[in-house]
Design a protein around this motif. Sequence first.
Motif: not given
Length: 104
Positions: A62, A65, A69, A89-90, A92-94, A96-97
């Motif tokens: 976190t 990123f 970005n 990036v994908r 990273y977002w994956d 986050q859950s």
Amino acid sequence: MGGNALPSPTISDLAELRRALGIAQNTEYDMLDPAVRDLLVRTNARIWERIHVEPESYVLSTDEFPVFNFYHQAWNDWNGHREIGQAAVRRYWDSQSQGDPNGL
């Protein structure tokens, strides 16, 4: 995933990085103080080193990123880096859950 030999920054390093990023987000890039720009460029280079060690599995933290970005347009234009950057990036977002897998 995300393991590497690069040293992790101290809390004061992270505070300085967050301040620098805040300044950069509110200033034209050409007008940035050279020290702020240098810190962000060096941090982005360290992040790319980590990604290149594990290009198919490294998950940005976190703290990493926002810097990654911030420079997305630059790496999006670099030959061969677009796909690697988009995959990072994908991931990273994956992640986050699942929580933050690694530190800066």
